[in-house]
Each structure stands twice: as C-alpha cells, then as structure tokens.
Scaffold this active site. Structure first.
Site, PDB file in Angstrom:
ATOM      1  N   PHE A  57      16.984  -0.999  53.733  1.00 17.93           N
ATOM      2  CA  PHE A  57      15.756  -1.512  54.319  1.00 17.93           C
ATOM      3  C   PHE A  57      14.583  -1.190  53.402  1.00 17.93           C
ATOM      4  CE2 PHE A  57      12.070  -0.788  57.080  1.00 17.93           C
ATOM      5  CZ  PHE A  57      12.093  -1.895  57.912  1.00 17.93           C
ATOM      6  N   ARG A  61       5.809  -4.313  48.629  1.00 19.89           N
ATOM      7  CA  ARG A  61       6.046  -4.221  47.193  1.00 19.89           C
ATOM      8  C   ARG A  61       7.220  -3.305  46.873  1.00 19.89           C
ATOM      9  NH1 ARG A  61       3.951   0.384  44.833  1.00 19.89           N
ATOM     10  NH2 ARG A  61       2.644   1.704  46.157  1.00 19.89           N
ATOM     11  N   HIS A 170      20.474  17.818  53.944  1.00 21.26           N
ATOM     12  CA  HIS A 170      19.191  17.670  53.260  1.00 21.26           C
ATOM     13  C   HIS A 170      19.211  18.462  51.956  1.00 21.26           C
ATOM     14  CE1 HIS A 170      14.882  17.751  52.495  1.00 21.26           C
ATOM     15  NE2 HIS A 170      14.743  16.797  53.405  1.00 21.26           N
ATOM     16  N   GLU A 238      13.690  11.683  61.448  1.00 14.60           N
ATOM     17  CA  GLU A 238      14.584  12.731  60.967  1.00 14.60           C
ATOM     18  C   GLU A 238      14.801  13.815  62.023  1.00 14.60           C
ATOM     19  OE1 GLU A 238      15.023  13.699  56.608  1.00 14.60           O
ATOM     20  OE2 GLU A 238      13.774  15.363  57.266  1.00 14.60           O
TER      21      GLU A 238
END
EC number: 2.4.1.-
Length: 283
Positions: A57, A61, A170, A238
């Site tokens: 996704f 720009r 993470h 998250e």
C-alpha cells in the site's frame, strides 16, 4: 488443507544460534538465518502447489518513489519459484515498472477511493485489504503477507516465512528491555497491554498468515478502533497489532533480519538482512 511444514526447523537449531532467542514460550519458532532447512521446506511446499499473496500500500508521491524499488526487489527475492500474486493498493493508478513477464507472477492494482483519505492511513489500508480478502483474495492464495512499501528485499524471502499467523519482531525494540516497550498503556483503550504484561514488541511493516487469519485480525482491529473512537481515544495501528498478537499468539515470528532499519548498523546477531526499510522516510 495447506499447512506449514512441521519438520522444517533443524533439530539442533538452538545450538546453531545460541546468540539469539529461537523459540517462544508457546513454542513458536523465531526465524533467523541458520534455524531452518530450506531443502526440507521446499520438498514440503512443492507438493502443496501453493500460491502466496503480497499486498502493498502506498499513496501520493510515495507510490512512485517507493513502489518501483519495492516491486522490483520483491519480484526478484519474494517466493521465487512459487506462484505469487502482488496486490498493489494506491490512491491513483500508476504505470507498473517494467518487470519481466513470468507465469508465476501476477500483479493486480487497486485504487482506494479518494473520499476515504481523511481517515488515518493505516486504517484505510487495513480496511481496504479486508474488503479485498473477503471479496476475492481468500479464494486466490493460500498465504498472504501485507507489507509497507518503504522496504526493499535484499535477499531471498521464501517459504520458511509461511505459517498460519506470522509476526515481525520490531528491529529496534527486539534489543531493548521489555519493560520499556511502547505498548498502549491507557487502560480505557482497546489496544492496552498493562505494565508487566506482553511478550515481544512487534513491528507493523510486515504481517502474514492465511487469508482467514489476516481477515480475523482486520475485523478485531476495526472493532477496537471503533471502541477507542467512542471513548475519545486514538491509538496507533502498531499498538493494536501488538494487542492482537498478545491475545492471539503468532505461530511464527520473523527476526529483525526480515525488517532491518537502515538507520542503524546491524549488530552481530543480524547475520543476513533479508528486508531493509527506511524509518527516516515513512509513508
């Protein structure tokens, strides 16, 4: 029913990587270089005749800036030798990069309506992905990954990553004290993990599993967002992801090798970066 290979991990994998955690308290493997036997995995999944989906996704720009290197690197390193369908979700259609045609590679682009961009970006992404899973993706693939576009595949990411529910550790917080994890701590939030609880801190740049399990996560996430909105709260995607994995233990965890942050030099434990991302320039 398609499933992960039960004998894919080396019997002595803990001896091969004594420098890292290779298994969770609930016996889920943590994937590091040297902890799996690709030959065993290949033998298993070749018989399964699988198709793997990869949803990405990007907006504005950043679609032009990030999607091209992401797709080029994914086409080269993601599930090579297996059928893969790339689901590209953008706010405006763009010309796909020149990629050598292959019967094993399919690219599908979907436009998300501009009237929805007042919403939080990750919320739009997750909601749109859920709609596509329900309408067609679950009938097209056996496993599905959702990834952020500000990443580049640097080495092979193959069937070793497959499983019913796959979480990404993470890259930064894996090497930090658990008491400092940035969980949602407000008790009234649906994403809350109270102090003294929690297993790992999971990153949001990659999540995987069966389409059924990804859709289950999306439904839970959306319900918890609605709960928080009604209570005047706004936790992060998250944090909601970490709450879901705290309650629904992932069956496989990907080490920071699969999402290393380019802002930091790899420590000795990171022997082989599979996917790199740029935390300094987020979507």
């Amino acid at each position: 029913m398609i499933g992960e290979c039960s004998d894919s991990w080396l019997p002595n994998f803990e001896l091969k990587r004594p420098d890292v955690i290779t298994k969770t308290d609930w016996l889920a493997p943590i994937l590091w270089e040297g902890t799996f036997d690709r030959r065993v995995l290949e033998k298993h999944y070749r018989r399964q005749n699988i198709t793997v989906g990869l949803a990405v996704f990007a907006t504005g720009r950043f679609a032009e800036e990030y999607l091209r290197p992401f797709l080029h690197s994914a086409n080269k390193h993601f599930m090579t030798g297996y059928r893969a369908i790339f689901y590209i979700m953008v706010d405006a259609f763009f010309k796909l990069p020149d990629i050598e045609p292959s019967p094993l590679r399919t690219f599908k682009a979907f436009k998300v309506g501009t009237e929805r961009w007042w919403l939080d970006g990750p919320l739009v992404h997750v909601k749109s992905l859920g709609e596509h899973i329900a309408s067609h993706i679950r009938d097209e693939v056996d496993f599905l990954f959702s990834m952020a576009a500000n990443q580049v595949f640097q080495n092979e990411v193959g069937v070793e990553t497959l499983g019913p529910l796959v979480a990404q550790l993470h890259a930064w917080w894996y090497f930090r004290n658990t008491k400092n994890f940035p969980y949602e701590r407000r008790l009234t939030s649906a994403a809350c993990i109270p102090f003294g609880q929690g297993d790992f801190y999971y990153g949001s740049l990659m999540v995987g599993g069966t389409p059924h399990n990804i859709l289950d996560f999306i439904k839970e996430y959306l319900n918890r967002v609605i709960h928080d909105i009604k209570n005047g709260l706004n936790s992060t995607y998250e944090n909601h992801l970490n709450k879901y994995f705290y309650l629904n233990k992932p069956t496989k965890l990907l080490s920071p090798e699969y999402s290393w942050d380019l802002a930091f030099s790899p420590p000795p434990q990171i022997q082989y970066v599979k996917v790199a991302h740029d935390s300094q320039r987020k979507l």
